[in-house]
Design an enzyme around this catalytic site. Structure first.
Site, short mmCIF file in Angstrom:
data_model
loop_
_atom_site.label_atom_id
_atom_site.label_comp_id
_atom_site.label_asym_id
_atom_site.label_seq_id
_atom_site.Cartn_x
_atom_site.Cartn_y
_atom_site.Cartn_z
N HIS A 209 3.98 4.14 -15.64
CA HIS A 209 5.52 3.52 -16.69
C HIS A 209 5.51 2.85 -17.48
O HIS A 209 5.57 2.01 -17.42
CB HIS A 209 5.62 2.95 -14.99
CG HIS A 209 5.27 3.44 -12.95
ND1 HIS A 209 5.42 2.85 -12.16
CD2 HIS A 209 5.61 4.59 -13.23
CE1 HIS A 209 5.78 3.94 -11.15
NE2 HIS A 209 5.84 4.90 -11.86
N ARG B 281 7.30 -11.68 -18.98
CA ARG B 281 6.23 -11.15 -18.29
C ARG B 281 5.83 -10.99 -19.05
O ARG B 281 4.32 -11.52 -19.62
CB ARG B 281 6.73 -9.51 -17.34
CG ARG B 281 7.50 -10.11 -16.18
CD ARG B 281 7.97 -9.24 -15.20
NE ARG B 281 6.53 -8.04 -14.91
CZ ARG B 281 6.78 -6.96 -14.23
NH1 ARG B 281 8.12 -5.71 -14.78
NH2 ARG B 281 6.07 -5.99 -14.27
N GLN C 198 0.28 2.41 -13.08
CA GLN C 198 1.87 2.11 -12.90
C GLN C 198 2.00 0.61 -13.62
O GLN C 198 3.32 0.50 -13.90
CB GLN C 198 1.51 2.40 -11.46
CG GLN C 198 1.35 3.15 -10.59
CD GLN C 198 1.60 3.42 -9.05
OE1 GLN C 198 2.99 3.56 -8.44
NE2 GLN C 198 0.81 3.12 -8.23
N ASN C 199 0.84 0.50 -14.17
CA ASN C 199 0.61 -0.96 -14.21
C ASN C 199 1.25 -0.63 -15.71
O ASN C 199 1.32 -0.75 -16.30
CB ASN C 199 -0.38 -1.71 -14.55
CG ASN C 199 -0.39 -1.97 -13.04
OD1 ASN C 199 0.33 -1.81 -11.51
ND2 ASN C 199 -1.94 -3.01 -12.38
N ASN D 188 -7.23 -0.83 -0.60
CA ASN D 188 -6.18 -1.69 -1.13
C ASN D 188 -6.28 -3.04 -0.06
O ASN D 188 -7.38 -2.88 1.03
CB ASN D 188 -5.18 -1.52 -0.56
CG ASN D 188 -3.33 -2.05 -1.16
OD1 ASN D 188 -3.93 -1.93 -2.25
ND2 ASN D 188 -1.93 -1.86 -0.41
C1 BJW Z 1 -3.85 -5.76 -3.74
C2 BJW Z 1 -4.15 -7.39 -3.41
C3 BJW Z 1 -5.79 -7.65 -4.22
C4 BJW Z 1 -2.34 -6.90 -3.59
N1 BJW Z 1 -6.80 -6.47 -4.08
N2 BJW Z 1 -5.10 -5.12 -3.43
C5 BJW Z 1 14.41 8.27 -2.03
C6 BJW Z 1 12.92 8.77 -2.13
C7 BJW Z 1 11.80 8.98 -3.01
C8 BJW Z 1 11.88 8.71 -4.12
C9 BJW Z 1 13.59 8.49 -4.54
C10 BJW Z 1 13.95 7.93 -3.49
N3 BJW Z 1 15.45 7.58 -4.31
C11 BJW Z 1 14.72 7.54 -5.44
C12 BJW Z 1 13.25 7.83 -5.78
C13 BJW Z 1 12.26 7.41 -6.95
C14 BJW Z 1 11.76 6.54 -7.49
C15 BJW Z 1 11.30 6.04 -6.02
O1 BJW Z 1 10.33 6.28 -6.01
N4 BJW Z 1 12.54 4.78 -5.22
C16 BJW Z 1 11.77 4.13 -4.37
C17 BJW Z 1 11.79 2.62 -4.36
C18 BJW Z 1 11.89 4.99 -3.02
N5 BJW Z 1 11.25 7.07 -8.25
C19 BJW Z 1 11.74 6.66 -9.55
O2 BJW Z 1 12.84 6.57 -10.01
C20 BJW Z 1 10.32 6.92 -10.44
N6 BJW Z 1 11.28 8.05 -11.32
C21 BJW Z 1 11.17 9.83 -11.21
O3 BJW Z 1 10.89 9.72 -9.60
O4 BJW Z 1 11.62 10.52 -11.79
C22 BJW Z 1 11.75 11.74 -11.26
C23 BJW Z 1 10.61 12.51 -11.03
C24 BJW Z 1 10.86 13.65 -10.42
C25 BJW Z 1 9.49 14.76 -9.95
C26 BJW Z 1 8.60 13.90 -11.05
C27 BJW Z 1 8.73 13.20 -11.68
C28 BJW Z 1 9.65 12.51 -11.97
C29 BJW Z 1 10.12 6.22 -11.76
C30 BJW Z 1 9.90 4.59 -10.88
C31 BJW Z 1 9.64 3.29 -12.16
C32 BJW Z 1 9.09 2.01 -10.90
N7 BJW Z 1 8.76 1.31 -12.09
C33 BJW Z 1 8.66 -0.38 -11.28
C34 BJW Z 1 9.17 -1.11 -12.61
C35 BJW Z 1 8.39 -0.83 -14.33
C36 BJW Z 1 7.55 -1.20 -15.01
C37 BJW Z 1 7.91 -3.06 -14.59
O5 BJW Z 1 8.85 -3.34 -14.61
O6 BJW Z 1 6.46 -2.55 -14.04
O7 BJW Z 1 6.91 0.07 -11.64
S1 BJW Z 1 8.49 -0.54 -9.97
C38 BJW Z 1 7.45 -1.21 -9.30
O8 BJW Z 1 6.87 -0.36 -8.57
C39 BJW Z 1 6.34 -1.03 -10.58
C40 BJW Z 1 5.18 -0.69 -9.56
O9 BJW Z 1 4.59 -0.17 -11.37
C41 BJW Z 1 5.80 -0.15 -8.90
C42 BJW Z 1 4.51 0.16 -8.01
O10 BJW Z 1 4.41 -1.36 -7.32
P1 BJW Z 1 2.97 -0.93 -6.90
O11 BJW Z 1 2.06 -1.32 -8.02
O12 BJW Z 1 2.81 -0.38 -5.96
O13 BJW Z 1 3.05 -2.71 -6.59
P2 BJW Z 1 3.08 -3.62 -4.82
O14 BJW Z 1 4.20 -4.32 -5.17
O15 BJW Z 1 4.42 -2.37 -4.13
O16 BJW Z 1 1.45 -3.47 -3.87
C43 BJW Z 1 0.89 -3.56 -4.60
C44 BJW Z 1 -0.13 -3.39 -3.76
O17 BJW Z 1 -1.26 -4.21 -3.71
C45 BJW Z 1 -0.02 -3.97 -1.91
O18 BJW Z 1 0.15 -3.35 -1.52
C46 BJW Z 1 -0.63 -5.36 -1.48
O19 BJW Z 1 -1.14 -5.47 -0.63
C47 BJW Z 1 -2.25 -4.80 -2.44
N8 BJW Z 1 -2.87 -5.99 -3.20
N9 BJW Z 1 -3.22 -7.66 -3.76
C48 BJW Z 1 -6.40 -5.67 -3.51
N10 BJW Z 1 -5.92 -8.83 -4.42
#
Ligand code: BJW
Length: 241
Positions: free
Chosen positions: A113, A61, A95-96, A206
Site C-alpha cells: 500500500h 501522519r 499493508q502498512n 491477531n
Molecule cells: C492488533 C493490535 C495489537 C489492534 N496486536 N493486533 C467489494 C468487495 C471486495 C473488494 C472491494 C469491494 N469494493 C471495493 C473493493 C476493493 C477495495 C476493498 O477492499 N474495499 C473493502 C473496504 C471492501 N480495495 C481496493 O480498492 C484496493 N485496490 C484494489 O482492489 O485494486 C484492484 C485489484 C484487483 C485485483 C487484484 C488486485 C487489485 C486498494 C486498497 C487500498 C487500501 N488503502 C488503505 C489506506 C492507504 C494507506 C494509508 O493511508 O495508510 O490502506 S485503507 C487501510 O486499510 C490501509 C490499510 O493498509 C488497510 C488494511 O487495514 P488493516 O491493516 O487491516 O488495519 P485494521 O485497522 O483494519 O485492522 C487492525 C487489526 O489489528 C484489527 O483486527 C485489530 O484487532 C488488530 N490489532 N491492535 C495485534 N496490539
C-alpha cells in the site's frame, strides 16, 4: 509437524503490528476511520476534490511517524530475526505505510500500500524520498513541475504494488502468516485463501479473530508484541506449527 528449515514463509502484516509502537489502526474503536471518513482522504476522488485536505491528513501522519517515540516494537524485531535466521526465504508483505519493518531490520519486504516517507509525482511518476510536509506548491525534483506531488500510498480503487511478485510468493510458500490485520481490505484479505489453495499452512496472529479468521488453519490471539516473538521462537526452535 515442525516446518522444515528450508520452507518458504510469507508474512502479511497490517496496522495491528504497529499499534504498540504508537501508531493508530484503522478500524478499531480508536482507529483512524473513527475520526475521518476514508472517502474524504483515501481515494483518488478525494485527492482530486480537495488535495489540501488529503495532504494535511498525510502530513499529520508523517509527522507522527517521525516522532522519536515511535519505534519498532518486539513484533517487528522478531520478524527481522526470523528473516536473518530462517534457512528458507521469508518475505514480509506489509499493508502498512510506516517504515517500522525496515527500521527493525527486515530487508525482504514489500509495501503493497506504498510508503508514507515517499512522494510520487503524478506527472512523471518519479518516486522521491519525502520526510517533510507535502503541499501542492512543492516541485518535483525530477521533472521540476509543481502541483503533481502526492503521498506514495495506495488509495481505494488503486492497484496495490507488486501484485505479481506477491502472487508468485503466495503460490510458492509453505507457510502463510497474517499479523495484525482485520481482513477487511482486498486483495490482501484474499491472500490466506490463495496461499491455502496452493497447499500452504496458514496461521493468524491477531488481537481478535479477523473477518477471515475461519480461513486460517490456526489462530493465535493476543498483543503482537507477545504472540509474534513467541511464534517466531517456536518456528526457530523447530516446534510443531
Ligand atoms: C492488533 C493490535 C495489537 C489492534 N496486536 N493486533 C467489494 C468487495 C471486495 C473488494 C472491494 C469491494 N469494493 C471495493 C473493493 C476493493 C477495495 C476493498 O477492499 N474495499 C473493502 C473496504 C471492501 N480495495 C481496493 O480498492 C484496493 N485496490 C484494489 O482492489 O485494486 C484492484 C485489484 C484487483 C485485483 C487484484 C488486485 C487489485 C486498494 C486498497 C487500498 C487500501 N488503502 C488503505 C489506506 C492507504 C494507506 C494509508 O493511508 O495508510 O490502506 S485503507 C487501510 O486499510 C490501509 C490499510 O493498509 C488497510 C488494511 O487495514 P488493516 O491493516 O487491516 O488495519 P485494521 O485497522 O483494519 O485492522 C487492525 C487489526 O489489528 C484489527 O483486527 C485489530 O484487532 C488488530 N490489532 N491492535 C495485534 N496490539
Amino acid at each position: 509437524m515442525p516446518l522444515h528449515r528450508t520452507a518458504s514463509i510469507v508474512v502479511l502484516t497490517g496496522a495491528g503490528i504497529s499499534r504498540e509502537s504508537g501508531l493508530h489502526t484503522f478500524r478499531d474503536a480508536d482507529g483512524i476511520w473513527a475520526t475521518v471518513r476514508l472517502e474524504d482522504v483515501a481515494t483518488p476522488e478525494a485527492f482530486a476534490r480537495n488535495p489540501r485536505r488529503v495532504q494535511e491528513f498525510y502530513n499529520a501522519r508523517r509527522r507522527g511517524l517521525l516522532d522519536p517515540a515511535v519505534r519498532p516494537n518486539a513484533a517487528h524485531a522478531a520478524l527481522a530475526e526470523l528473516e536473518r535466521r530462517w534457512g528458507g526465504g521469508v518475505l514480509v508483505v506489509t499493508q502498512n505505510i510506516d517504515d517500522l519493518h525496515e527500521r527493525a531490520g527486515s530487508r525482504n519486504l514489500i509495501h503493497m500500500h506504498g510508503e508514507l516517507l515517499k512522494a510520487v509525482c503524478v506527472r512523471c511518476r518519479t518516486v522521491t524520498e519525502w520526510r517533510g510536509d507535502l503541499s501542492m506548491e512543492d516541485v518535483c525534483p525530477a521533472c521540476a513541475r509543481a502541483g503533481g506531488l502526492r503521498p506514495d500510498v495506495v488509495w481505494f480503487g488503486e492497484m496495490p504494488y507488486q501484485m505479481d511478485r506477491i502472487g508468485e510468493a503466495l503460490a510458492g510458500c509453505d507457510l502463510f502468516v497474517s499479523i495484525g490485520t482485520s481482513g477487511n481490505v482486498y486483495p490482501a484479505a484474499g491472500f490466506v485463501a490463495e496461499a491455502g489453495r496452493y497447499g500452504a499452512q496458514t496461521v493468524e496472529l491477531n488481537l481478535e479473530p479477523s473477518a477471515g479468521a475461519t480461513e486460517f488453519a490456526r489462530s493465535i490471539h493476543g498483543l503482537a508484541t507477545a504472540v509474534v516473538p513467541a511464534f517466531v521462537r517456536s518456528l526457530l526452535d523447530g516446534a510443531d506449527i
